[in-house]
Design an enzyme around this catalytic site. Sequence first.
Site, PDB file in Angstrom:
ATOM      1  N   ARG A   1       0.716  -4.907  -5.092  1.00  9.12           N
ATOM      2  CA  ARG A   1       0.761  -6.105  -4.261  1.00  9.12           C
ATOM      3  C   ARG A   1       0.995  -7.243  -5.261  1.00  9.12           C
ATOM      4  NH1 ARG A   1      -0.536  -4.209   0.743  1.00  9.12           N
ATOM      5  NH2 ARG A   1      -2.204  -2.683   0.881  1.00  9.12           N
TER       6      ARG A   1
ATOM      7  N   GLY B   1       0.851  -1.202   0.000  1.00 10.36           N
ATOM      8  CA  GLY B   1       0.000   0.000   0.000  1.00 10.36           C
ATOM      9  C   GLY B   1       0.880   1.243   0.000  1.00 10.36           C
TER      10      GLY B   1
ATOM     11  N   THR C   1       4.552   2.796   5.460  1.00 11.15           N
ATOM     12  CA  THR C   1       3.152   2.359   5.543  1.00 11.15           C
ATOM     13  C   THR C   1       2.411   3.290   6.500  1.00 11.15           C
ATOM     14  OG1 THR C   1       1.646   0.672   6.422  1.00 11.15           O
ATOM     15  CG2 THR C   1       3.889   0.591   7.250  1.00 11.15           C
TER      16      THR C   1
ATOM     17  N   ARG D   1      -4.875  -1.987   9.265  1.00 12.77           N
ATOM     18  CA  ARG D   1      -4.829  -3.456   9.155  1.00 12.77           C
ATOM     19  C   ARG D   1      -5.135  -4.038  10.532  1.00 12.77           C
ATOM     20  NH1 ARG D   1      -2.749  -6.113   4.683  1.00 12.77           N
ATOM     21  NH2 ARG D   1      -1.713  -4.231   3.992  1.00 12.77           N
TER      22      ARG D   1
ATOM     23  N   ASP E   1       4.754  -4.424   5.927  1.00 13.83           N
ATOM     24  CA  ASP E   1       4.988  -5.795   6.343  1.00 13.83           C
ATOM     25  C   ASP E   1       5.252  -6.786   5.201  1.00 13.83           C
ATOM     26  OD1 ASP E   1       5.105  -6.742   8.858  1.00 13.83           O
ATOM     27  OD2 ASP E   1       3.161  -7.766   8.760  1.00 13.83           O
TER      28      ASP E   1
ATOM     29  N   ASP F   1       2.846  -0.269  11.804  1.00 18.59           N
ATOM     30  CA  ASP F   1       2.777  -1.617  12.397  1.00 18.59           C
ATOM     31  C   ASP F   1       4.064  -2.423  12.213  1.00 18.59           C
ATOM     32  OD1 ASP F   1       2.591  -1.904   9.664  1.00 18.59           O
ATOM     33  OD2 ASP F   1       0.962  -3.354   9.705  1.00 18.59           O
TER      34      ASP F   1
ATOM     35  N   ASP G   1       0.204   2.356   8.413  1.00 21.98           N
ATOM     36  CA  ASP G   1      -0.308   1.563   9.536  1.00 21.98           C
ATOM     37  C   ASP G   1       0.514   1.676  10.819  1.00 21.98           C
ATOM     38  OD1 ASP G   1      -2.243   0.674   7.782  1.00 21.98           O
ATOM     39  OD2 ASP G   1      -1.198  -1.185   7.293  1.00 21.98           O
TER      40      ASP G   1
HETATM   41  O1  F6P Z   1      -1.229  -1.251   4.637  1.00 23.44           O
HETATM   42  C1  F6P Z   1      -1.859  -0.072   4.265  1.00 23.44           C
HETATM   43  C2  F6P Z   1      -3.337  -0.303   4.098  1.00 23.44           C
HETATM   44  O2  F6P Z   1      -3.926   0.927   3.710  1.00 23.44           O
HETATM   45  C3  F6P Z   1      -4.065  -0.890   5.310  1.00 23.44           C
HETATM   46  O3  F6P Z   1      -4.343   0.078   6.283  1.00 23.44           O
HETATM   47  C4  F6P Z   1      -5.288  -1.475   4.678  1.00 23.44           C
HETATM   48  O4  F6P Z   1      -5.804  -2.541   5.430  1.00 23.44           O
HETATM   49  C5  F6P Z   1      -4.767  -1.978   3.353  1.00 23.44           C
HETATM   50  O5  F6P Z   1      -3.576  -1.245   3.079  1.00 23.44           O
HETATM   51  C6  F6P Z   1      -5.707  -1.816   2.190  1.00 23.44           C
HETATM   52  O6  F6P Z   1      -5.121  -2.391   1.083  1.00 23.44           O
HETATM   53  P1  F6P Z   1      -5.602  -2.152  -0.401  1.00 23.44           P
HETATM   54  O7  F6P Z   1      -5.287  -0.743  -0.778  1.00 23.44           O
HETATM   55  O8  F6P Z   1      -4.807  -3.131  -1.185  1.00 23.44           O
HETATM   56  O9  F6P Z   1      -7.075  -2.394  -0.402  1.00 23.44           O
END
Ligand code: F6P
Length: 320
Positions: A72, A11, A125, A171, A103, A129, A127
């Site tokens: 991803r 992300g 990120t 997350r 992560d 985390d 997050d």
């Molecule tokens: O890791 C960053 C994040 O925005 C999280 O907070 C969230 O759960 C996830 O990515 C959402 O992912 P995507 O943009 O692939 O839907």
Amino acid sequence: IKRIGVLTSGGDAPGMNAAVRAVVRSGLQAGLEVYGVNNGFAGLHSGDIHKLDRYSVSDTINKGGTFLGSARFPDFKKVEVREQAIEQMRERGIEALIVVGGDGSYMGAKKLTEMGYPCIGVPGTIDNDIAGTNFTIGFDTALNVVMEAIDRLRDTCSSHNRISIVEVMGRHCGDLALWASIAGGAEFLVIPEADAWDEAKLLQQIQDGIAKGKKHAIVVITEHVTDVNALAKNIEGETGLETRATVLGHIQRGGSPTCRDRVLASRMGDYAVQLLVEGQGGRCVGILANKLVHHDIIEALEEMVRPFDKELYDLSQRLF
Ligand code: F6P
């Protein structure tokens, strides 16, 4: 070392551009050639790799997102895909890779390191985390977006005597919710680290608040804990107060990075380059008590745990 690569993965997070800019500018200063990989590990695998010069990163420090693109790429779990990615780097004489991401991206960097290809992880990120660092790049910007959203929701929910549930990203990490709830003066907070999810307990807390005279309230909750629209219905049924849920979603990931994120990203990107110049690969960068630190990336992922900031949580409970 003569040639290094840099990519952003997972992300996106505001400040990733500032990190890449620092890698490029510090790398060139150190006499290295710097290659940018487009679209994360997917671009590494397909060979979407281009040489960067100092002007490639002009006018990027203030921009959200990542100009390198991100993705991803679950296929990177396959060893043959990673072997092909390493081959792309070796063909171009690129000896090490800086990975800016969260992560999942760290996992990719760790796997490459285990296969003998040195990587440095830079935590990017929203997050917050990642183990081994107090802060990740993008957290501060996202936090300010969430805080502003709470401020806006407070205006309208106090005008209408409503309860407003705000679902924030993270997350499985409650930091965005925790910090934003303190900064936004929220009345209730639900984060995964504090307690097991207990809807009855939250309903009771809200009832107690109403008994004390609360006519409106903000509930901040981390994503993936429960269905916030169903929760809104239940709160409304139980309290008789109109209740609405707002899912902030990807709005939290966009926008120009804050000063704090730009400076953090610049420090971390530069530090990653210095580590490679010193011959250190297989590390991940962090900031602890405002000092840059580095850890073994394999140990960081296998053994280090991100501590829950119980003191900050307790503070939030005292202020509600
Ligand atoms: O890791 C960053 C994040 O925005 C999280 O907070 C969230 O759960 C996830 O990515 C959402 O992912 P995507 O943009 O692939 O839907």
